[in-house]
Design a protein around this motif. Structure first.
Motif, PDB file in Angstrom:
ATOM      1  N   THR A   1       0.846  -1.200   0.000  1.00 38.52           N
ATOM      2  CA  THR A   1       0.000   0.000   0.000  1.00 38.52           C
ATOM      3  C   THR A   1       0.879   1.246   0.000  1.00 38.52           C
ATOM      4  OG1 THR A   1      -1.739  -1.161   1.209  1.00 38.52           O
ATOM      5  CG2 THR A   1      -1.825   1.241   1.220  1.00 38.52           C
ATOM      6  N   ALA A   2       1.886   1.254   0.862  1.00 37.20           N
ATOM      7  CA  ALA A   2       2.783   2.425   0.943  1.00 37.20           C
ATOM      8  C   ALA A   2       3.543   2.612  -0.370  1.00 37.20           C
ATOM      9  CB  ALA A   2       3.756   2.259   2.107  1.00 37.20           C
ATOM     10  N   PHE A   3       4.077   1.522  -0.930  1.00 38.09           N
ATOM     11  CA  PHE A   3       4.815   1.627  -2.186  1.00 38.09           C
ATOM     12  C   PHE A   3       3.919   2.100  -3.324  1.00 38.09           C
ATOM     13  CE2 PHE A   3       8.560  -0.402  -0.473  1.00 38.09           C
ATOM     14  CZ  PHE A   3       9.564   0.122  -1.263  1.00 38.09           C
ATOM     15  N   PHE A   4       2.725   1.536  -3.422  1.00 36.98           N
ATOM     16  CA  PHE A   4       1.870   1.893  -4.559  1.00 36.98           C
ATOM     17  C   PHE A   4       1.380   3.333  -4.429  1.00 36.98           C
ATOM     18  CE2 PHE A   4       0.759  -2.906  -5.077  1.00 36.98           C
ATOM     19  CZ  PHE A   4       1.990  -3.118  -5.673  1.00 36.98           C
ATOM     20  N   LYS A   5       1.138   3.785  -3.218  1.00 39.95           N
ATOM     21  CA  LYS A   5       0.808   5.199  -3.040  1.00 39.95           C
ATOM     22  C   LYS A   5       1.969   6.064  -3.545  1.00 39.95           C
ATOM     23  CE  LYS A   5      -0.971   6.672   0.894  1.00 39.95           C
ATOM     24  NZ  LYS A   5      -1.123   6.760   2.373  1.00 39.95           N
ATOM     25  N   ALA A   6       3.168   5.699  -3.117  1.00 38.36           N
ATOM     26  CA  ALA A   6       4.347   6.504  -3.456  1.00 38.36           C
ATOM     27  C   ALA A   6       4.608   6.508  -4.960  1.00 38.36           C
ATOM     28  CB  ALA A   6       5.573   5.971  -2.709  1.00 38.36           C
TER      29      ALA A   6
ATOM     30  N   ARG B   1      10.241   7.909  -6.638  1.00 38.00           N
ATOM     31  CA  ARG B   1      11.005   6.801  -7.229  1.00 38.00           C
ATOM     32  C   ARG B   1      12.238   6.407  -6.404  1.00 38.00           C
ATOM     33  NH1 ARG B   1       7.077   6.408  -9.646  1.00 38.00           N
ATOM     34  NH2 ARG B   1       6.689   6.078 -11.868  1.00 38.00           N
ATOM     35  N   ASP B   2      12.742   7.329  -5.586  1.00 37.46           N
ATOM     36  CA  ASP B   2      13.995   7.058  -4.872  1.00 37.46           C
ATOM     37  C   ASP B   2      13.705   6.828  -3.399  1.00 37.46           C
ATOM     38  OD1 ASP B   2      15.473   7.432  -7.216  1.00 37.46           O
ATOM     39  OD2 ASP B   2      15.410   9.607  -6.928  1.00 37.46           O
ATOM     40  N   PHE B   3      13.882   5.606  -2.954  1.00 40.25           N
ATOM     41  CA  PHE B   3      13.477   5.237  -1.607  1.00 40.25           C
ATOM     42  C   PHE B   3      14.680   4.932  -0.713  1.00 40.25           C
ATOM     43  CE2 PHE B   3      10.025   4.083  -4.532  1.00 40.25           C
ATOM     44  CZ  PHE B   3       9.051   4.936  -4.032  1.00 40.25           C
ATOM     45  N   LYS B   4      14.527   5.320   0.542  1.00 37.50           N
ATOM     46  CA  LYS B   4      15.618   5.146   1.505  1.00 37.50           C
ATOM     47  C   LYS B   4      15.362   3.959   2.431  1.00 37.50           C
ATOM     48  CE  LYS B   4      17.931   7.643   5.207  1.00 37.50           C
ATOM     49  NZ  LYS B   4      17.632   8.573   6.299  1.00 37.50           N
ATOM     50  N   SER B   5      14.154   3.929   3.028  1.00 40.97           N
ATOM     51  CA  SER B   5      13.876   2.856   3.988  1.00 40.97           C
ATOM     52  C   SER B   5      12.375   2.736   4.239  1.00 40.97           C
ATOM     53  CB  SER B   5      14.603   3.131   5.312  1.00 40.97           C
ATOM     54  OG  SER B   5      14.199   4.368   5.835  1.00 40.97           O
TER      55      SER B   5
ATOM     56  N   MET C   1       9.612  -4.381  -3.445  1.00 44.14           N
ATOM     57  CA  MET C   1      10.714  -3.497  -3.035  1.00 44.14           C
ATOM     58  C   MET C   1      11.884  -3.608  -4.010  1.00 44.14           C
ATOM     59  SD  MET C   1      10.767  -4.196   1.055  1.00 44.14           S
ATOM     60  CE  MET C   1       9.224  -4.161   1.986  1.00 44.14           C
ATOM     61  N   SER C   2      12.174  -4.846  -4.434  1.00 41.98           N
ATOM     62  CA  SER C   2      13.355  -5.050  -5.290  1.00 41.98           C
ATOM     63  C   SER C   2      13.177  -4.397  -6.663  1.00 41.98           C
ATOM     64  CB  SER C   2      13.679  -6.530  -5.433  1.00 41.98           C
ATOM     65  OG  SER C   2      12.873  -7.126  -6.404  1.00 41.98           O
ATOM     66  N   GLU C   3      11.946  -4.152  -7.054  1.00 42.11           N
ATOM     67  CA  GLU C   3      11.689  -3.479  -8.340  1.00 42.11           C
ATOM     68  C   GLU C   3      12.171  -2.021  -8.306  1.00 42.11           C
ATOM     69  OE1 GLU C   3      10.331  -5.026 -10.964  1.00 42.11           O
ATOM     70  OE2 GLU C   3      10.385  -3.241 -12.230  1.00 42.11           O
ATOM     71  N   PHE C   4      12.089  -1.422  -7.115  1.00 40.71           N
ATOM     72  CA  PHE C   4      12.316   0.024  -7.020  1.00 40.71           C
ATOM     73  C   PHE C   4      13.521   0.420  -6.166  1.00 40.71           C
ATOM     74  CE2 PHE C   4       7.731  -0.598  -7.740  1.00 40.71           C
ATOM     75  CZ  PHE C   4       7.605   0.123  -8.922  1.00 40.71           C
ATOM     76  N   CYS C   5      14.091  -0.532  -5.433  1.00 38.87           N
ATOM     77  CA  CYS C   5      15.098  -0.152  -4.427  1.00 38.87           C
ATOM     78  C   CYS C   5      16.426  -0.854  -4.645  1.00 38.87           C
ATOM     79  CB  CYS C   5      14.578  -0.496  -3.032  1.00 38.87           C
ATOM     80  SG  CYS C   5      12.978   0.230  -2.678  1.00 38.87           S
TER      81      CYS C   5
ATOM     82  N   PHE D   1      18.836   0.243   0.371  1.00 39.77           N
ATOM     83  CA  PHE D   1      17.489   0.351   0.958  1.00 39.77           C
ATOM     84  C   PHE D   1      17.413  -0.501   2.229  1.00 39.77           C
ATOM     85  CE2 PHE D   1      12.979  -0.890   1.333  1.00 39.77           C
ATOM     86  CZ  PHE D   1      12.396   0.376   1.349  1.00 39.77           C
ATOM     87  N   THR D   2      16.868   0.089   3.294  1.00 43.24           N
ATOM     88  CA  THR D   2      16.794  -0.657   4.557  1.00 43.24           C
ATOM     89  C   THR D   2      15.354  -0.888   5.000  1.00 43.24           C
ATOM     90  OG1 THR D   2      17.062   1.399   5.819  1.00 43.24           O
ATOM     91  CG2 THR D   2      19.048   0.097   5.407  1.00 43.24           C
ATOM     92  N   VAL D   3      15.162  -2.033   5.626  1.00 39.94           N
ATOM     93  CA  VAL D   3      13.875  -2.437   6.194  1.00 39.94           C
ATOM     94  C   VAL D   3      14.030  -2.404   7.711  1.00 39.94           C
ATOM     95  CG1 VAL D   3      12.211  -4.313   6.379  1.00 39.94           C
ATOM     96  CG2 VAL D   3      13.337  -3.855   4.185  1.00 39.94           C
ATOM     97  N   ILE D   4      13.185  -1.595   8.343  1.00 35.71           N
ATOM     98  CA  ILE D   4      13.300  -1.347   9.780  1.00 35.71           C
ATOM     99  C   ILE D   4      12.153  -2.059  10.493  1.00 35.71           C
ATOM    100  CG2 ILE D   4      13.253   0.464  11.551  1.00 35.71           C
ATOM    101  CD1 ILE D   4      14.284   2.375   9.259  1.00 35.71           C
ATOM    102  N   LEU D   5      12.497  -2.942  11.411  1.00 30.30           N
ATOM    103  CA  LEU D   5      11.487  -3.727  12.135  1.00 30.30           C
ATOM    104  C   LEU D   5      11.556  -3.406  13.625  1.00 30.30           C
ATOM    105  CD1 LEU D   5      12.079  -7.188  10.386  1.00 30.30           C
ATOM    106  CD2 LEU D   5      10.523  -5.341   9.706  1.00 30.30           C
TER     107      LEU D   5
END
Ligand code: THU
Length: 133
Positions: free
Chosen positions: A57-62, A68-72, A98-102, A107-111
């Motif tokens: 949802t977040a990616f498709f909104k963006a 186009r340029d994502f950090k995390s 994520m791999s399509e755009f990052c 690119f980091t994934v924060i949990l």
């Protein structure tokens, strides 16, 4: 943005979750390189298949708004009305999106499990991603 701030925004997004079937509420906050944040929640459907994860949802909104340029991305999940007590790693489909755009190394994934923040690169979570040359 501090990791903790992005986690807090993911927790805000989680409040919007539409998840009457699983009862599991997920929120995501996606930060661009320029510091813009797109938030997303999971959105379920009675037919199950059309459901969408918070991360997508977040990616498709963006993407649909030109980013186009994502950090995390920060992600939190827990059953409805419960505190966050365990990590909510992204599903395989979301990792592929994520791999399509990052960039896999940047690119980091924060949990967050309610106590500790853990950070992974996309490449750690999705080695050998499928791509067309
Ligand atoms: N879900 C997400 O939104 N993100 C994840 O990383 C894992 C799972 C959603 C899908 C479904 O609405 C619910 O959580 C239970 O699987």
């Amino acid at each position: 943005m501090e990791k903790r701030e992005l986690v807090d925004l993911a927790a805000e997004a989680r409040k919007m979750s539409y998840s009457p079937y699983s009862g599991f509420c997920v929120g995501a906050a996606l930060e661009t390189v320029s510091g813009e944040v797109f938030m997303g929640c999971n959105i379920e459907n009675a037919a199950y298949g059309p459901s969408n994860c918070a991360e997508r949802t977040a990616f498709f909104k963006a993407i649909s708004e030109g980013a186009r340029d994502f950090k995390s991305i920060a992600i939190v999940g827990a059953p409805k009305d419960e505190e966050i007590t365990s990590f909510c790693p992204p599903c395989g489909v979301c990792r592929q999106v994520m791999s399509e755009f990052c960039d896999k190394d940047k690119f980091t994934v924060i949990l967050y499990d309610g106590k500790e923040i853990r950070t992974y690169t996309l490449g750690e979570l999705l080695p050998l991603a499928f791509e067309l040359d």
